[in-house]
Write a protein that holds these residues in place. Structure first.
Motif, PDB file in Angstrom:
ATOM      1  N   ARG A   1       0.844  -1.194   0.000  1.00  0.00           N
ATOM      2  CA  ARG A   1       0.000   0.000   0.000  1.00  0.00           C
ATOM      3  C   ARG A   1       0.879   1.244   0.000  1.00  0.00           C
ATOM      4  NH1 ARG A   1      -4.035   0.152   4.760  1.00  0.00           N
ATOM      5  NH2 ARG A   1      -4.319   2.264   3.933  1.00  0.00           N
ATOM      6  N   TYR A   2       0.310   2.347  -0.433  1.00  0.00           N
ATOM      7  CA  TYR A   2       1.085   3.564  -0.691  1.00  0.00           C
ATOM      8  C   TYR A   2       1.879   4.019   0.529  1.00  0.00           C
ATOM      9  CZ  TYR A   2       2.133   8.408  -1.896  1.00  0.00           C
ATOM     10  OH  TYR A   2       2.779   9.588  -2.135  1.00  0.00           O
ATOM     11  N   GLU A   3       1.315   3.870   1.715  1.00  0.00           N
ATOM     12  CA  GLU A   3       1.986   4.336   2.921  1.00  0.00           C
ATOM     13  C   GLU A   3       3.285   3.575   3.199  1.00  0.00           C
ATOM     14  OE1 GLU A   3      -2.284   5.363   3.042  1.00  0.00           O
ATOM     15  OE2 GLU A   3      -1.136   3.546   2.564  1.00  0.00           O
ATOM     16  N   ALA A   4       3.379   2.342   2.701  1.00  0.00           N
ATOM     17  CA  ALA A   4       4.579   1.530   2.910  1.00  0.00           C
ATOM     18  C   ALA A   4       5.531   1.603   1.714  1.00  0.00           C
ATOM     19  CB  ALA A   4       4.185   0.074   3.162  1.00  0.00           C
ATOM     20  N   LEU A   5       4.985   1.680   0.502  1.00  0.00           N
ATOM     21  CA  LEU A   5       5.793   1.732  -0.719  1.00  0.00           C
ATOM     22  C   LEU A   5       5.173   2.787  -1.634  1.00  0.00           C
ATOM     23  CD1 LEU A   5       8.192   0.437  -2.278  1.00  0.00           C
ATOM     24  CD2 LEU A   5       6.505  -1.071  -3.366  1.00  0.00           C
ATOM     25  N   PRO A   6       5.585   4.050  -1.505  1.00  0.00           N
ATOM     26  CA  PRO A   6       4.965   5.122  -2.285  1.00  0.00           C
ATOM     27  C   PRO A   6       5.076   4.880  -3.788  1.00  0.00           C
ATOM     28  CG  PRO A   6       6.275   6.047  -0.514  1.00  0.00           C
ATOM     29  CD  PRO A   6       6.585   4.573  -0.550  1.00  0.00           C
TER      30      PRO A   6
ATOM     31  N   GLY B   1      -1.464   6.110  -8.880  1.00  0.00           N
ATOM     32  CA  GLY B   1      -1.735   5.037  -7.940  1.00  0.00           C
ATOM     33  C   GLY B   1      -1.379   3.695  -8.533  1.00  0.00           C
ATOM     34  N   LEU B   2      -1.422   2.688  -7.678  1.00  0.00           N
ATOM     35  CA  LEU B   2      -1.162   1.302  -8.069  1.00  0.00           C
ATOM     36  C   LEU B   2      -2.472   0.540  -8.103  1.00  0.00           C
ATOM     37  CD1 LEU B   2       0.641  -1.314  -8.411  1.00  0.00           C
ATOM     38  CD2 LEU B   2       0.619  -1.432  -5.892  1.00  0.00           C
ATOM     39  N   GLU B   3      -2.693  -0.197  -9.182  1.00  0.00           N
ATOM     40  CA  GLU B   3      -3.793  -1.154  -9.258  1.00  0.00           C
ATOM     41  C   GLU B   3      -3.161  -2.541  -9.391  1.00  0.00           C
ATOM     42  OE1 GLU B   3      -6.546  -0.050 -12.339  1.00  0.00           O
ATOM     43  OE2 GLU B   3      -7.261   1.698 -11.210  1.00  0.00           O
ATOM     44  N   LEU B   4      -3.241  -3.315  -8.321  1.00  0.00           N
ATOM     45  CA  LEU B   4      -2.582  -4.612  -8.242  1.00  0.00           C
ATOM     46  C   LEU B   4      -3.620  -5.714  -8.147  1.00  0.00           C
ATOM     47  CD1 LEU B   4       0.398  -6.002  -7.372  1.00  0.00           C
ATOM     48  CD2 LEU B   4      -0.928  -6.354  -5.283  1.00  0.00           C
ATOM     49  N   VAL B   5      -3.415  -6.786  -8.908  1.00  0.00           N
ATOM     50  CA  VAL B   5      -4.271  -7.967  -8.831  1.00  0.00           C
ATOM     51  C   VAL B   5      -3.365  -9.187  -8.743  1.00  0.00           C
ATOM     52  CG1 VAL B   5      -6.177  -9.249  -9.862  1.00  0.00           C
ATOM     53  CG2 VAL B   5      -5.978  -6.800 -10.283  1.00  0.00           C
ATOM     54  N   VAL B   6      -3.717 -10.111  -7.865  1.00  0.00           N
ATOM     55  CA  VAL B   6      -2.948 -11.345  -7.692  1.00  0.00           C
ATOM     56  C   VAL B   6      -3.796 -12.520  -8.164  1.00  0.00           C
ATOM     57  CG1 VAL B   6      -1.685 -12.811  -6.078  1.00  0.00           C
ATOM     58  CG2 VAL B   6      -1.801 -10.332  -5.690  1.00  0.00           C
ATOM     59  N   TYR B   7      -3.208 -13.375  -9.006  1.00  0.00           N
ATOM     60  CA  TYR B   7      -3.871 -14.574  -9.509  1.00  0.00           C
ATOM     61  C   TYR B   7      -3.029 -15.800  -9.168  1.00  0.00           C
ATOM     62  CZ  TYR B   7      -6.322 -11.287 -12.628  1.00  0.00           C
ATOM     63  OH  TYR B   7      -7.061 -10.251 -13.141  1.00  0.00           O
TER      64      TYR B   7
ATOM     65  N   GLY C   1      -2.853   4.740  -3.636  1.00  0.00           N
ATOM     66  CA  GLY C   1      -2.022   5.784  -4.222  1.00  0.00           C
ATOM     67  C   GLY C   1      -2.330   7.138  -3.634  1.00  0.00           C
ATOM     68  N   ALA C   2      -1.465   8.108  -3.915  1.00  0.00           N
ATOM     69  CA  ALA C   2      -1.649   9.462  -3.392  1.00  0.00           C
ATOM     70  C   ALA C   2      -2.900  10.105  -3.963  1.00  0.00           C
ATOM     71  CB  ALA C   2      -0.417  10.312  -3.729  1.00  0.00           C
ATOM     72  N   ARG C   3      -3.279   9.753  -5.192  1.00  0.00           N
ATOM     73  CA  ARG C   3      -4.460  10.341  -5.826  1.00  0.00           C
ATOM     74  C   ARG C   3      -5.455   9.252  -6.241  1.00  0.00           C
ATOM     75  NH1 ARG C   3      -2.842  12.690 -10.551  1.00  0.00           N
ATOM     76  NH2 ARG C   3      -0.746  11.826 -10.427  1.00  0.00           N
ATOM     77  N   MET C   4      -5.539   8.223  -5.438  1.00  0.00           N
ATOM     78  CA  MET C   4      -6.448   7.108  -5.705  1.00  0.00           C
ATOM     79  C   MET C   4      -7.077   6.663  -4.392  1.00  0.00           C
ATOM     80  SD  MET C   4      -5.467   3.364  -7.297  1.00  0.00           S
ATOM     81  CE  MET C   4      -5.190   3.983  -8.963  1.00  0.00           C
ATOM     82  N   ASP C   5      -8.363   6.404  -4.412  1.00  0.00           N
ATOM     83  CA  ASP C   5      -9.031   5.896  -3.214  1.00  0.00           C
ATOM     84  C   ASP C   5      -8.496   4.508  -2.871  1.00  0.00           C
ATOM     85  OD1 ASP C   5     -10.589   8.160  -3.046  1.00  0.00           O
ATOM     86  OD2 ASP C   5     -12.284   7.265  -4.126  1.00  0.00           O
ATOM     87  N   PHE C   6      -8.197   4.308  -1.592  1.00  0.00           N
ATOM     88  CA  PHE C   6      -7.729   2.990  -1.156  1.00  0.00           C
ATOM     89  C   PHE C   6      -8.879   1.989  -1.245  1.00  0.00           C
ATOM     90  CE2 PHE C   6      -7.269  -0.270   2.111  1.00  0.00           C
ATOM     91  CZ  PHE C   6      -6.022  -0.768   1.809  1.00  0.00           C
TER      92      PHE C   6
END
Length: 260
Positions: free
Chosen positions: A64-69, A74-80, A101-106
């Motif tokens: 998440r952004y607070e741990a890895l800016p 923002g980051l959109e991550l999906v795990v399969y 992300g800084a400009r993305m809703d968590f």
């Protein structure tokens, strides 16, 4: 950006260990269309087996952004799992999903079955199709080996679902420029270009491809709308909401006709 992606893979390795068998840049990065300040970073991770709740929580906490800016919007991550990535199914099928992300809703979704239908369940099959064709491997085998493509029938059905979902959203009021309307127009272009030409293209490249088609040349104002939408991504005025909706309906009619 390369440093961020390297660090992201490092965090995923720390949490998943040998169960992490692939990491792939998707979206604008995979399509070669990343725009600093505008684009998100889309990443898909592939794991050997389903994740237990503890590892899901630790992965989200580490990425998440607070741990890895994230240097992007923002980051959109999906795990399969590897099996889900290779299944070719149109179903979501993911282990965990994270938007941050800084400009993305968590947002975090801990299981594919928790994804509300109202938020759209078509995204994931389409994303895996893009990954199959255009994904950039950060770790593991080539994306074309890690991800199976959709069948033509499933592809068209998901594209129709996506357009109907967008059309159901509230239309910005008025006839003036509506920020984001350019992406609605060019996203529809990308869907139609994929159906017509069999390739995933960036939004702007898809718009330019349709401008070269008889469909756009004969379409009058829609051709001008595509040109204005491409220019808007470089800072020009956006089209209006009603213009974008009318264009989406036109594309939906063509794709729906093919699908039927």
């Amino acid at each position: 950006m390369r440093r961020y992606l390297t660090d992201l893979v490092g965090v995923a390795r720390d949490v998943l260990g040998d169960d992490l068998v692939g990491a792939y840049a998707a979206g604008s990065v995979g399509l070669g269309a990343y725009q600093p300040g505008r684009s998100d970073v889309d990443v898909a991770l592939v794991c050997a087996r389903p994740l237990d709740p503890d590892r899901k929580r630790r992965l989200v906490a580490g990425l998440r952004y607070e741990a890895l800016p994230c240097p992007a919007r923002g980051l959109e991550l999906v795990v399969y799992t590897a099996a889900a990535a290779r299944s070719g199914t149109p179903e979501p099928g993911f282990e965990v999903e994270l938007n941050t992300g800084a400009r993305m809703d968590f947002r975090v979704t801990w299981d594919a079955d928790e994804r509300p239908a109202a938020d759209g369940r078509f995204w994931y099959g389409l994303d895996r199709s893009i990954l199959h064709e255009c994904g950039q491997a950060l770790l593991g085998p080539p994306a074309a080996e890690a991800f199976a493509d959709l069948s033509p029938a499933d592809l068209r059905r998901l594209l129709v679902d996506a357009l109907r979902w967008w059309l159901a959203l509230p239309t910005p009021p008025g006839d003036g420029p509506a920020p984001g309307a350019e992406d609605a127009v060019l996203g529809a272009c990308r869907s139609l270009a994929k159906v017509r030409h069999g390739r995933w293209l960036s939004k702007a490249e898809a718009g330019r491809r349709l401008l070269a088609d008889d469909w756009a040349a004969d379409a009058g104002e829609p051709a001008g709308l595509i040109e204005r939408s491409i220019a808007a991504r470089a800072g020009g005025p956006a089209p209006s909401g009603p213009e974008a909706r009318a264009f989406q309906r036109r594309v939906l009619a063509e794709i729906s006709g093919i699908a039927e």
